[in-house]
Motif scaffolding. Structure first.
Motif, PDB file in Angstrom:
ATOM      1  N   LEU A  91      -5.605   9.627   7.651  1.00 51.30           N
ATOM      2  CA  LEU A  91      -5.814   8.263   7.180  1.00 51.30           C
ATOM      3  C   LEU A  91      -7.289   8.022   6.875  1.00 51.30           C
ATOM      4  CD1 LEU A  91      -4.843   5.337   6.690  1.00 51.30           C
ATOM      5  CD2 LEU A  91      -5.148   4.952   9.131  1.00 51.30           C
ATOM      6  N   THR A  92      -8.154   8.445   7.777  1.00 51.45           N
ATOM      7  CA  THR A  92      -9.593   8.264   7.597  1.00 51.45           C
ATOM      8  C   THR A  92     -10.121   9.076   6.416  1.00 51.45           C
ATOM      9  OG1 THR A  92      -9.810   7.893   9.972  1.00 51.45           O
ATOM     10  CG2 THR A  92     -11.825   8.396   8.771  1.00 51.45           C
ATOM     11  N   MET A  93      -9.716  10.330   6.321  1.00 50.61           N
ATOM     12  CA  MET A  93     -10.186  11.173   5.220  1.00 50.61           C
ATOM     13  C   MET A  93      -9.718  10.656   3.867  1.00 50.61           C
ATOM     14  SD  MET A  93     -10.091  15.182   6.354  1.00 50.61           S
ATOM     15  CE  MET A  93      -8.321  15.256   6.435  1.00 50.61           C
ATOM     16  N   ILE A  94      -8.466  10.293   3.779  1.00 51.93           N
ATOM     17  CA  ILE A  94      -7.908   9.846   2.500  1.00 51.93           C
ATOM     18  C   ILE A  94      -8.510   8.504   2.097  1.00 51.93           C
ATOM     19  CG2 ILE A  94      -5.779   9.139   1.320  1.00 51.93           C
ATOM     20  CD1 ILE A  94      -4.352  11.223   3.227  1.00 51.93           C
ATOM     21  N   GLY A  95      -8.607   7.576   3.039  1.00 50.64           N
ATOM     22  CA  GLY A  95      -9.232   6.288   2.736  1.00 50.64           C
ATOM     23  C   GLY A  95     -10.687   6.440   2.320  1.00 50.64           C
ATOM     24  N   GLY A  96     -11.420   7.291   3.034  1.00 50.79           N
ATOM     25  CA  GLY A  96     -12.829   7.523   2.698  1.00 50.79           C
ATOM     26  C   GLY A  96     -13.001   8.200   1.354  1.00 50.79           C
ATOM     27  N   LEU A  97     -12.190   9.213   1.092  1.00 55.70           N
ATOM     28  CA  LEU A  97     -12.259   9.896  -0.200  1.00 55.70           C
ATOM     29  C   LEU A  97     -11.905   8.942  -1.333  1.00 55.70           C
ATOM     30  CD1 LEU A  97     -12.635  12.474  -1.871  1.00 55.70           C
ATOM     31  CD2 LEU A  97     -10.227  13.008  -1.421  1.00 55.70           C
ATOM     32  N   GLY A  98     -10.890   8.118  -1.124  1.00 58.78           N
ATOM     33  CA  GLY A  98     -10.517   7.134  -2.144  1.00 58.78           C
ATOM     34  C   GLY A  98     -11.635   6.134  -2.402  1.00 58.78           C
ATOM     35  N   ALA A  99     -12.317   5.696  -1.340  1.00 59.43           N
ATOM     36  CA  ALA A  99     -13.442   4.770  -1.510  1.00 59.43           C
ATOM     37  C   ALA A  99     -14.572   5.427  -2.300  1.00 59.43           C
ATOM     38  CB  ALA A  99     -13.934   4.288  -0.151  1.00 59.43           C
ATOM     39  N   LEU A 136      -8.411  -0.308  -0.808  1.00 59.09           N
ATOM     40  CA  LEU A 136      -7.147  -0.688  -0.164  1.00 59.09           C
ATOM     41  C   LEU A 136      -5.996   0.206  -0.631  1.00 59.09           C
ATOM     42  CD1 LEU A 136      -7.396  -4.586  -0.206  1.00 59.09           C
ATOM     43  CD2 LEU A 136      -7.494  -3.078   1.795  1.00 59.09           C
ATOM     44  N   GLY A 137      -5.975   0.548  -1.911  1.00 58.97           N
ATOM     45  CA  GLY A 137      -4.957   1.479  -2.416  1.00 58.97           C
ATOM     46  C   GLY A 137      -5.080   2.841  -1.757  1.00 58.97           C
ATOM     47  N   ALA A 138      -6.312   3.309  -1.579  1.00 58.58           N
ATOM     48  CA  ALA A 138      -6.534   4.601  -0.928  1.00 58.58           C
ATOM     49  C   ALA A 138      -6.114   4.568   0.537  1.00 58.58           C
ATOM     50  CB  ALA A 138      -8.008   5.003  -1.045  1.00 58.58           C
ATOM     51  N   VAL A 139      -6.438   3.493   1.228  1.00 60.30           N
ATOM     52  CA  VAL A 139      -6.037   3.366   2.636  1.00 60.30           C
ATOM     53  C   VAL A 139      -4.515   3.283   2.746  1.00 60.30           C
ATOM     54  CG1 VAL A 139      -6.151   1.852   4.667  1.00 60.30           C
ATOM     55  CG2 VAL A 139      -8.234   2.410   3.399  1.00 60.30           C
ATOM     56  N   ALA A 140      -3.871   2.582   1.828  1.00 60.29           N
ATOM     57  CA  ALA A 140      -2.399   2.528   1.833  1.00 60.29           C
ATOM     58  C   ALA A 140      -1.810   3.926   1.634  1.00 60.29           C
ATOM     59  CB  ALA A 140      -1.901   1.571   0.751  1.00 60.29           C
ATOM     60  N   ALA A 141      -2.379   4.699   0.717  1.00 60.96           N
ATOM     61  CA  ALA A 141      -1.914   6.075   0.522  1.00 60.96           C
ATOM     62  C   ALA A 141      -2.170   6.909   1.769  1.00 60.96           C
ATOM     63  CB  ALA A 141      -2.609   6.703  -0.689  1.00 60.96           C
ATOM     64  N   GLY A 142      -3.328   6.708   2.386  1.00 59.38           N
ATOM     65  CA  GLY A 142      -3.622   7.415   3.630  1.00 59.38           C
ATOM     66  C   GLY A 142      -2.621   7.080   4.723  1.00 59.38           C
ATOM     67  N   ALA A 143      -2.221   5.821   4.789  1.00 57.26           N
ATOM     68  CA  ALA A 143      -1.223   5.405   5.776  1.00 57.26           C
ATOM     69  C   ALA A 143       0.121   6.081   5.512  1.00 57.26           C
ATOM     70  CB  ALA A 143      -1.074   3.890   5.771  1.00 57.26           C
TER      71      ALA A 143
END
Length: 157
Positions: A91-99, A136-143
């Protein structure tokens, strides 16, 4: 741009040989992850062609959320193979990469469209909104990837 990830995969990972009895075959490409990564570019090009960015008020905002969800979902599926498997780390990696990707996109938009253009007066507010929706889209994908990873881990036990 849609072909960058598959080409990089082929150059860096795909040509390595797999292990085991079928070790002489190239590894199977993660086509589902590639499709999710490519989809936002197709949506964006189609949107620019059909012009909903100017004719539908919410289109740009929806695209920043949805396209970053798609892009980050694909990246997350690729990262899952390299991660330790802990859902919160994914979740952290995907949200951070998306940001980070959203920031890069907005920098590109500034140089391509905004700098010296007619949208300079509204660019700050639009950019903040785009960065927020992309993240937010990246964090949703991470979730989603984290949840699926946790589910698969429970099912494997």
């Amino acid at each position: 741009m849609m072909l960058i990830v598959p080409i990089l995969w082929w150059l860096l990972a795909g040509r390595r040989r797999g292990a085991g009895p079928a070790g002489d075959r190239p590894r199977q490409a993660p086509w589902i992850a590639f499709a999710w990564i490519m989809l936002p570019f197709l949506v964006d090009v189609t949107g620019n062609t059909l012009d909903p960015y100017d004719s539908i008020g919410w289109w740009d905002d929806a695209n920043h959320f949805v396209n970053w969800f798609f892009l980050s979902l694909g990246a997350g599926l690729l990262l899952r193979a390299a991660a330790s498997g802990r859902p919160w780390e994914l979740l952290t990696m995907i949200g951070g990469l998306g940001a980070v990707m959203a920031i890069g996109w907005e920098i590109g938009e500034y140089f391509a469209f905004i700098r010296g253009g007619t949208e300079l007066d509204t660019a700050y507010e639009d950019t903040l909104g785009d960065l927020t929706l992309g993240t937010l889209g990246a964090v949703a994908a991470g979730a989603v990837v984290a949840w699926d990873t946790a589910r698969r881990s429970r099912d494997a036990r």
